[in-house]
Design a protein around this motif. Structure first.
Motif, PDB file in Angstrom:
ATOM      1  N   ASP A 243     -37.295 -22.047 -27.208  1.00 42.25           N
ATOM      2  CA  ASP A 243     -37.168 -21.149 -26.052  1.00 42.25           C
ATOM      3  C   ASP A 243     -37.833 -19.804 -26.303  1.00 42.25           C
ATOM      4  OD1 ASP A 243     -35.726 -23.100 -24.776  1.00 42.25           O
ATOM      5  OD2 ASP A 243     -33.778 -22.307 -25.401  1.00 42.25           O
TER       6      ASP A 243
ATOM      7  N   THR B 163     -39.298 -16.107 -22.295  1.00 45.36           N
ATOM      8  CA  THR B 163     -39.985 -16.317 -21.011  1.00 45.36           C
ATOM      9  C   THR B 163     -40.028 -15.053 -20.167  1.00 45.36           C
ATOM     10  OG1 THR B 163     -37.882 -17.124 -20.119  1.00 45.36           O
ATOM     11  CG2 THR B 163     -39.448 -18.778 -20.934  1.00 45.36           C
ATOM     12  N   ASN B 164     -38.997 -14.229 -20.257  1.00 47.60           N
ATOM     13  CA  ASN B 164     -38.982 -12.999 -19.447  1.00 47.60           C
ATOM     14  C   ASN B 164     -38.521 -11.780 -20.238  1.00 47.60           C
ATOM     15  OD1 ASN B 164     -36.326 -13.813 -19.677  1.00 47.60           O
ATOM     16  ND2 ASN B 164     -35.754 -13.069 -17.632  1.00 47.60           N
TER      17      ASN B 164
ATOM     18  N   LYS C 261     -30.935 -13.227 -16.530  1.00 49.33           N
ATOM     19  CA  LYS C 261     -30.742 -14.330 -15.578  1.00 49.33           C
ATOM     20  C   LYS C 261     -31.751 -14.279 -14.437  1.00 49.33           C
ATOM     21  CE  LYS C 261     -25.773 -14.646 -16.459  1.00 49.33           C
ATOM     22  NZ  LYS C 261     -24.399 -14.480 -15.877  1.00 49.33           N
ATOM     23  N   SER C 262     -32.330 -13.094 -14.215  1.00 48.47           N
ATOM     24  CA  SER C 262     -33.297 -12.946 -13.125  1.00 48.47           C
ATOM     25  C   SER C 262     -34.686 -13.311 -13.631  1.00 48.47           C
ATOM     26  CB  SER C 262     -33.280 -11.500 -12.609  1.00 48.47           C
ATOM     27  OG  SER C 262     -34.292 -11.306 -11.650  1.00 48.47           O
ATOM     28  N   SER C 263     -35.277 -14.339 -13.049  1.00 48.97           N
ATOM     29  CA  SER C 263     -36.621 -14.764 -13.457  1.00 48.97           C
ATOM     30  C   SER C 263     -37.691 -13.780 -13.008  1.00 48.97           C
ATOM     31  CB  SER C 263     -36.920 -16.155 -12.872  1.00 48.97           C
ATOM     32  OG  SER C 263     -36.833 -16.115 -11.447  1.00 48.97           O
TER      33      SER C 263
END
Length: 329
Positions: free
Chosen positions: A75, A104-105, A26-28
């Motif tokens: 995604d 993405t991360n 959840k942390s970008s």
């Protein structure tokens, strides 16, 4: 076995509990690398429950196909690649399949047995400065692929030494085991060609086409890996030509030796045939005078013995003259 590296607040730390993965995702600002080894229920559960990857991608992870592939799920992307398990010092080349999910991360790697290339990158990620993890998961994927491609070159260098060794032995002395070694090298090169060929297309796609999980600034790194892999593929084709040439030299040398042995045998048979041809009429003469008839004038003749010898010498000379005239000798 599940291993997790989390990069957050400009430092890397190892996470022991897979249950913390959803919170980190959840942390970008966090970058996550989850490495799964073994293919057990726990590892599959991480893919299916925590990340909720597509069922087809998970099925591909569970079954080694040894065929590189790339799927875009929006995604995240899923790719399968092969890492060289054994290098130049090993007698044979084998590969271990590595399945990778890139988001993405996060980056998730899945493999059924230990992979040297991943271990090398894993150690680098844990040592400061943490430049690899700091640049994002796409740069981490580049680092993994770059290391895998480097091991391809290492394996080819080992094959190069083997090819040179076989070539030198062929020119010095022909041996029975050389054919098997040449065919073994040809098989290993074909095996590597089947792995490297499709990966060129994958890396070309990652370096030129827009991919959501890869930053455009990072694509130049993938282009560098593609160029490296392209040169390795060309080198592989060169080695294939060298092995084919060694095989032709071996077969040609073996054929020449067989021809020389055949010619020598022909000369022996030719000599024996001439001797038999000369002796045949002499045997007839000896057999004629060896018959037990009562009345044979030459037997009582004073010069009968010398007469028989003269006939045999005359016949032998005539026979040799005829053979010589026909260029059989």
């Amino acid at each position: 076995m599940t291993r997790i590296i989390a990069f957050k607040d400009r430092k890397c730390e190892i996470i022991d509990d897979p249950g913390k993965i959803p919170e980190l995702l959840k942390s970008s600002a966090a970058v996550l690398w989850v490495d799964l080894e073994g293919g057990g229920e726990n590892e599959i559960g991480v893919l299916r429950t925590i990340f909720q990857f597509h069922a087809l991608a998970i099925e591909d992870c569970m079954h080694d196909s040894f065929h590189p592939k790339l799927d875009n799920f929006g995604d995240y992307i899923f790719l399968e690649t092969q890492a060289i398990e054994k290098c130049a010092q090993s007698p044979e080349i084998s590969a271990a399949e590595v399945s990778i999910f890139l988001g993405t991360n996060y980056l998730v790697s899945f493999h059924n047995k230990p992979v040297k290339s991943l271990e090398s990158v894993w150690d680098k990620c844990l040592n400061p400065p943490w430049q690899i993890m700091e640049k994002g998961p796409d740069f981490l994927l580049y680092t993994v692929l770059d290391r895998i491609v480097d091991d391809y070159l290492c394996a080819l260098e080992g094959l190069d030494d083997k090819i040179e060794e076989v070539e030198e032995e062929i020119f010095k002395e022909l041996k029975e085991d050389q054919m098997g070694r040449i065919l073994g090298l040809k098989k290993e090169l074909l095996y590597m060609r089947r792995i490297i060929g499709p990966q060129r297309d994958i890396l070309n796609f990652l370096s030129r086409e827009p991919v959501p999980a890869i930053n455009k600034k990072s694509q130049i790194y993938y282009r560098d890996v593609y160029d490296h892999l392209f040169r390795i593929y060309e080198l592989l084709e060169t080695y294939r030509d060298l092995v084919s040439g060694s095989l032709e030299i071996y077969l040609s040398t073996a054929s020449n030796r067989m021809a020389a042995a055949s010619n020598k045998m022909n000369e022996v048979i030719k000599t024996l045939t001439i001797v038999a041809t000369v002796m045949m009429p002499l045997t007839v003469i000896v057999g004629l005078y060896g018959m037990n008839f009562k009345y044979m004038p030459e037997l009582e003749w004073k010069y009968g013995y010398f007469f028989a010898l003269g006939i045999m010498a005359f016949v032998a000379i005539i026979t040799l003259w005829f053979i010589k005239k026909k260029h059989w000798l």
